[in-house]
Structure formats: structure tokens, C-alpha cells
Design an enzyme around this catalytic site. Structure first.
Site, short mmCIF file in Angstrom:
data_model
loop_
_atom_site.label_atom_id
_atom_site.label_comp_id
_atom_site.label_asym_id
_atom_site.label_seq_id
_atom_site.Cartn_x
_atom_site.Cartn_y
_atom_site.Cartn_z
N ARG A 28 20.67 -21.88 87.13
CA ARG A 28 21.80 -22.81 87.23
C ARG A 28 23.09 -22.12 86.82
NH1 ARG A 28 19.79 -28.04 88.00
NH2 ARG A 28 17.67 -28.23 87.17
N VAL A 95 31.92 -12.26 88.84
CA VAL A 95 30.81 -11.47 88.28
C VAL A 95 30.41 -10.41 89.31
CG1 VAL A 95 28.47 -11.54 87.37
CG2 VAL A 95 30.02 -13.46 86.93
N HIS A 99 25.86 -12.54 94.23
CA HIS A 99 25.17 -13.81 94.00
C HIS A 99 25.51 -14.78 95.11
CE1 HIS A 99 28.95 -13.56 91.73
NE2 HIS A 99 29.12 -14.85 91.98
P1 DGP Z 1 31.99 -15.91 91.45
O1 DGP Z 1 33.39 -16.43 91.39
O2 DGP Z 1 31.39 -16.06 92.84
O3 DGP Z 1 31.84 -14.51 90.91
O4 DGP Z 1 31.15 -16.89 90.50
C1 DGP Z 1 30.54 -16.53 89.31
C2 DGP Z 1 29.82 -17.74 88.79
O5 DGP Z 1 28.97 -17.31 87.73
C3 DGP Z 1 30.70 -18.85 88.23
O6 DGP Z 1 30.48 -20.04 89.00
C4 DGP Z 1 30.22 -19.04 86.80
C5 DGP Z 1 28.90 -18.33 86.77
N1 DGP Z 1 28.62 -17.67 85.51
C6 DGP Z 1 29.39 -16.74 84.88
N2 DGP Z 1 28.80 -16.31 83.75
C7 DGP Z 1 27.61 -16.97 83.67
C8 DGP Z 1 26.56 -16.96 82.71
O7 DGP Z 1 26.57 -16.27 81.70
N3 DGP Z 1 25.50 -17.80 82.96
C9 DGP Z 1 25.45 -18.60 84.08
N4 DGP Z 1 24.37 -19.37 84.21
N5 DGP Z 1 26.44 -18.64 85.00
C10 DGP Z 1 27.51 -17.84 84.79
#
Ligand code: DGP
Length: 122
Positions: A28, A95, A99
């Protein structure tokens, strides 16, 4: 220090993991943009779509296929869901580990390009 998604995949950081096999992990999103917001990632660190296409292009199909199975299991497949890859800085990729976002459980607006195209076709 390894990237946060590599650490979630390895079980070294908290992540609400919904699916994992030898190639990919789904968990999630910590900042959900919809009632269902899942991230599907390759287990090995791959920064970009180009890198995945160069190294293991078949995994891309498996990630999309798994997204659909998760959407079904989470009860959002029938009404529809959105799959997004933000690839690179102009797309807002935050990130640096490729993904696939799976978003569902609410009515999302059509994107502006589709609306403009619809107007032009009318
Ligand atoms: P993007 O903008 O496509 O790189 O989205 C990165 C997504 O990753 C953002 O919706 C928040 C999520 N995210 C960032 N750090 C973490 C984390 O530590 N755990 C989880 N579960 N999600 C994360």
C-alpha cells in the site's frame, strides 16, 4: 543506504505488503490518493522504465497482470481502476525505484487531454 522500496521489498522497512513473489512486490502507498492505492515494484532496484525494458521487459507485463489481479481481489476491478507509472523528473517521479501505481475505489476525472480530444471529435 538502500532505497526505501528496496528496504520494503527486503522486509527491512515497514510496508503493508499485499503480494510478493520472486520478481515483484505490491504494497500500500503510504500517501494514498484513492481508497485503493497500491504500488507494484520490481524486487531488484530498477530506476526507470528504460532500465526495466533493457533488463527484464517481460516483468513489465507481469506487473500489469498482477495489478489487475490485485484490483480484482480488492474489489475495484469491475468499476475500473487507473494504472500510472511516473517515469522521470518531468513526470514527477519521486522515488527512484520504478513503481506502478494502482488506484481505485473512487470515480476519477478523465484527464484533460482526453476531454480536449472528446471536444474536438464532437
Ligand atoms: P512517485 O511520485 O510516482 O515517485 O510516487 C511515489 C509514491 O511512493 C508516493 O505516492 C508515496 C509513496 N511512498 C514514498 N515513500 C514511501 C514509503 O516509505 N512507504 C510507502 N508505502 N509508500 C511510500
Amino acid at each position: 543506504m538502500r532505497c526505501i522500496f528496496c528496504r520494503i521489498v527486503a522486509g527491512e522497512a515497514d510496508g503493508d505488503i499485499l503480494f510478493q513473489d520472486e520478481k515483484m512486490t505490491a504494497f500500500r502507498d503510504m500517501r494514498p490518493q484513492a481508497p485503493t492505492h497500491v504500488l507494484i515494484v520490481p524486487n531488484s532496484h530498477v530506476s526507470s522504465l528504460a532500465e526495466l525494458l533493457d533488463t527484464d521487459s517481460s516483468l513489465l507485463v507481469r506487473m500489469f497482470s498482477q495489478a489487475h489481479h490485485l484490483a480484482e481481489a480488492m474489489g475495484v476491478a469491475d468499476k475500473g481502476y487507473r494504472l500510472i507509472i511516473n517515469n522521470g523528473p518531468d513526470a514527477g517521479q519521486v522515488v527512484d525505484h520504478l513503481h506502478l501505481h494502482l488506484l481505485g475505489g473512487k470515480r476519477m476525472p478523465p484527464n484533460r487531454m482526453s476531454l480536449r480530444w472528446k471536444d474536438e471529435m464532437a
